[in-house]
Every structure is written in structure tokens, then in C-alpha cells.
Design a protein around this motif. Structure first.
Motif, PDB file in Angstrom:
ATOM      1  N   PRO A  10       0.816  -1.218   0.000  1.00 49.37           N
ATOM      2  CA  PRO A  10       0.000   0.000   0.000  1.00 49.37           C
ATOM      3  C   PRO A  10       0.854   1.275   0.000  1.00 49.37           C
ATOM      4  O   PRO A  10       0.457   2.298  -0.542  1.00 49.37           O
ATOM      5  N   THR A  11       2.046   1.210   0.577  1.00 51.20           N
ATOM      6  CA  THR A  11       2.922   2.384   0.591  1.00 51.20           C
ATOM      7  C   THR A  11       3.407   2.715  -0.813  1.00 51.20           C
ATOM      8  O   THR A  11       3.514   3.895  -1.179  1.00 51.20           O
ATOM      9  N   LEU A  12       3.697   1.703  -1.620  1.00 52.17           N
ATOM     10  CA  LEU A  12       4.117   1.937  -3.005  1.00 52.17           C
ATOM     11  C   LEU A  12       3.014   2.622  -3.801  1.00 52.17           C
ATOM     12  O   LEU A  12       3.273   3.579  -4.538  1.00 52.17           O
ATOM     13  N   VAL A  13       1.795   2.158  -3.615  1.00 58.73           N
ATOM     14  CA  VAL A  13       0.664   2.787  -4.308  1.00 58.73           C
ATOM     15  C   VAL A  13       0.515   4.231  -3.852  1.00 58.73           C
ATOM     16  O   VAL A  13       0.281   5.124  -4.670  1.00 58.73           O
ATOM     17  N   TRP A  14       0.690   4.474  -2.566  1.00 61.33           N
ATOM     18  CA  TRP A  14       0.604   5.844  -2.049  1.00 61.33           C
ATOM     19  C   TRP A  14       1.686   6.727  -2.668  1.00 61.33           C
ATOM     20  O   TRP A  14       1.419   7.850  -3.076  1.00 61.33           O
ATOM     21  N   LYS A  15       2.908   6.200  -2.762  1.00 63.93           N
ATOM     22  CA  LYS A  15       3.997   6.989  -3.345  1.00 63.93           C
ATOM     23  C   LYS A  15       3.717   7.333  -4.808  1.00 63.93           C
ATOM     24  O   LYS A  15       4.035   8.427  -5.263  1.00 63.93           O
ATOM     25  N   LEU A  16       3.137   6.402  -5.537  1.00 64.76           N
ATOM     26  CA  LEU A  16       2.856   6.637  -6.955  1.00 64.76           C
ATOM     27  C   LEU A  16       1.676   7.581  -7.176  1.00 64.76           C
ATOM     28  O   LEU A  16       1.659   8.337  -8.140  1.00 64.76           O
ATOM     29  N   THR A  17       0.683   7.525  -6.298  1.00 65.18           N
ATOM     30  CA  THR A  17      -0.553   8.267  -6.564  1.00 65.18           C
ATOM     31  C   THR A  17      -0.773   9.494  -5.692  1.00 65.18           C
ATOM     32  O   THR A  17      -1.443  10.439  -6.127  1.00 65.18           O
ATOM     33  N   GLU A  18      -0.241   9.517  -4.480  1.00 64.66           N
ATOM     34  CA  GLU A  18      -0.603  10.585  -3.545  1.00 64.66           C
ATOM     35  C   GLU A  18       0.574  11.410  -3.018  1.00 64.66           C
ATOM     36  O   GLU A  18       0.379  12.537  -2.582  1.00 64.66           O
ATOM     37  N   SER A  19       1.774  10.872  -3.025  1.00 59.78           N
ATOM     38  CA  SER A  19       2.892  11.555  -2.350  1.00 59.78           C
ATOM     39  C   SER A  19       3.244  12.891  -2.987  1.00 59.78           C
ATOM     40  O   SER A  19       3.738  13.793  -2.299  1.00 59.78           O
ATOM     41  N   TRP A  20       3.004  13.061  -4.263  1.00 62.91           N
ATOM     42  CA  TRP A  20       3.343  14.313  -4.931  1.00 62.91           C
ATOM     43  C   TRP A  20       2.449  15.465  -4.484  1.00 62.91           C
ATOM     44  O   TRP A  20       2.782  16.635  -4.709  1.00 62.91           O
ATOM     45  N   LYS A  21       1.352  15.150  -3.808  1.00 59.52           N
ATOM     46  CA  LYS A  21       0.423  16.197  -3.383  1.00 59.52           C
ATOM     47  C   LYS A  21       0.855  16.897  -2.097  1.00 59.52           C
ATOM     48  O   LYS A  21       0.310  17.934  -1.747  1.00 59.52           O
ATOM     49  N   THR A  22       1.810  16.323  -1.386  1.00 59.23           N
ATOM     50  CA  THR A  22       2.227  16.899  -0.118  1.00 59.23           C
ATOM     51  C   THR A  22       3.748  16.934  -0.022  1.00 59.23           C
ATOM     52  O   THR A  22       4.425  16.076  -0.569  1.00 59.23           O
ATOM     53  N   GLU A  23       4.259  17.916   0.672  1.00 54.98           N
ATOM     54  CA  GLU A  23       5.704  18.015   0.859  1.00 54.98           C
ATOM     55  C   GLU A  23       6.130  17.579   2.255  1.00 54.98           C
ATOM     56  O   GLU A  23       7.264  17.211   2.473  1.00 54.98           O
ATOM     57  N   ARG A  24       5.207  17.595   3.192  1.00 56.47           N
ATOM     58  CA  ARG A  24       5.554  17.312   4.587  1.00 56.47           C
ATOM     59  C   ARG A  24       5.478  15.839   4.956  1.00 56.47           C
ATOM     60  O   ARG A  24       6.164  15.395   5.852  1.00 56.47           O
ATOM     61  N   SER A  25       4.659  15.081   4.292  1.00 54.45           N
ATOM     62  CA  SER A  25       4.430  13.701   4.703  1.00 54.45           C
ATOM     63  C   SER A  25       5.337  12.746   3.918  1.00 54.45           C
ATOM     64  O   SER A  25       5.525  12.886   2.715  1.00 54.45           O
ATOM     65  N   SER A  26       5.890  11.771   4.621  1.00 54.37           N
ATOM     66  CA  SER A  26       6.761  10.800   3.967  1.00 54.37           C
ATOM     67  C   SER A  26       6.157   9.399   3.948  1.00 54.37           C
ATOM     68  O   SER A  26       6.752   8.485   3.401  1.00 54.37           O
TER      69      SER A  26
END
Length: 81
Positions: free
Chosen positions: A22-38
Motif C-alpha cells: 500500500p505504501t508503493l501505491v501511495w507513493k505513486l498516486t498521492e505523495s506528490w500532493k504533499t511536501e511534509r508527509s513521507s
């Protein structure tokens, strides 16, 4: 391969990826929307689990119904009734 088979397999693969990574999917789809969350939030992980459950169920249901349809047509063609 028919559309229904491809759809069923695709949904099962999506559900499997959501289950395993699930973390990989988050990195591909959602991580670009935030700068603070890793990492994904707990709510995202719950949503991913819910989504994978439905992807598995719908994909397996499509595959099972279509396979039954194909077997019935094959029996009819070969006069097994």
C-alpha cells in the motif's frame, strides 16, 4: 482473452498490489500532493484495505461468472446436455 477475463485479472492484481504494497501505491498516486508527509496516513491505509477487499471480490466474481458462462456454452456446443 475476453474483456471480462482481462477485467477480472486486472482487478485481482490491483487488489493484490494494494494488499502487499500500500505504501508503493501511495507513493505513486498521492505523495506528490504533499511536501511534509513521507508515509501514508492511517486513514489512507484503511481506505487501501477497503479498496483491495472490493477489488478482490469484484475481480473474482467477474472471473467466476464468466468462466461459468463459458463452460455452459462449451457444454452446449459439444452436446453434453
Amino acid at each position: 482473452m475476453e474483456q471480462e477475463q482481462i477485467a477480472g485479472i486486472t482487478l485481482c492484481v490491483i487488489g493484490l498490489v494494494l494488499t502487499v504494497k500500500p505504501t508503493l501505491v501511495w507513493k505513486l498516486t498521492e505523495s506528490w500532493k504533499t511536501e511534509r508527509s513521507s508515509a501514508p496516513s492511517d486513514r489512507y491505509n484503511i481506505g487501501a484495505r477497503y479498496s483491495q477487499y472490493w477489488c478482490h471480490n469484484i475481480g473474482a466474481n467477474i472471473g467466476a461468472r464468466y468462466s461459468k458462462f463459458l463452460m455452459n456454452n462449451l457444454k452446449r456446443e459439444l452436446n453434453f446436455y
